[in-house]
Design a protein around this motif. Sequence first.
Motif, short mmCIF file in Angstrom:
data_model
loop_
_atom_site.label_atom_id
_atom_site.label_comp_id
_atom_site.label_asym_id
_atom_site.label_seq_id
_atom_site.Cartn_x
_atom_site.Cartn_y
_atom_site.Cartn_z
N SER A 25 -8.40 8.18 -2.33
CA SER A 25 -8.05 7.79 -0.96
C SER A 25 -9.29 7.70 -0.09
O SER A 25 -9.42 6.77 0.72
CB SER A 25 -7.08 8.80 -0.35
OG SER A 25 -5.88 8.81 -1.06
N GLU A 57 1.26 4.21 -2.97
CA GLU A 57 1.09 5.64 -2.71
C GLU A 57 2.32 6.43 -3.17
O GLU A 57 2.19 7.52 -3.72
CB GLU A 57 0.81 5.89 -1.23
CG GLU A 57 -0.46 5.24 -0.72
CD GLU A 57 -1.70 5.74 -1.41
OE1 GLU A 57 -1.75 6.91 -1.82
OE2 GLU A 57 -2.65 4.95 -1.55
N SER A 111 0.83 -1.20 0.00
CA SER A 111 0.00 0.00 0.00
C SER A 111 0.87 1.26 0.00
O SER A 111 0.59 2.21 -0.74
CB SER A 111 -0.91 -0.01 1.23
OG SER A 111 -1.66 1.17 1.30
#
Length: 119
Positions: A65, A10, A6
Amino acid sequence: ISEVRSVMREVMVGGSMLLLCVGVFFAGREITITAGYSESTGLITGLLSASFMLFVEMILFVIRSTREEGLARLYRKRREVEGVHNISSLPQPRPGGQPLETLKKAPPRGSSASKDKDR
């Protein structure tokens, strides 16, 4: 998704946002200079177009997000309702095919425990 995966995703999204802004800056600058304007006007146009693109990318990032956090919240809520907090709390299957909790709750027919209940 694992925590490392993750975070890496990002970082990649942030890096692509910055590279896109640099590309838009140079594109805006070149278009303005090719159109016959001065170098300073080209720099200002490139800066404004890159700033606008960064603004749009940030809005898209926040939307994505927020959606992912909402989905994660729903997933956690569903797991809590089901009573599963981690995989170790799930019933472990026995070689006979029935979970251990099922065997503890109801003794098999014909055993001494079930005969005592019937009396």
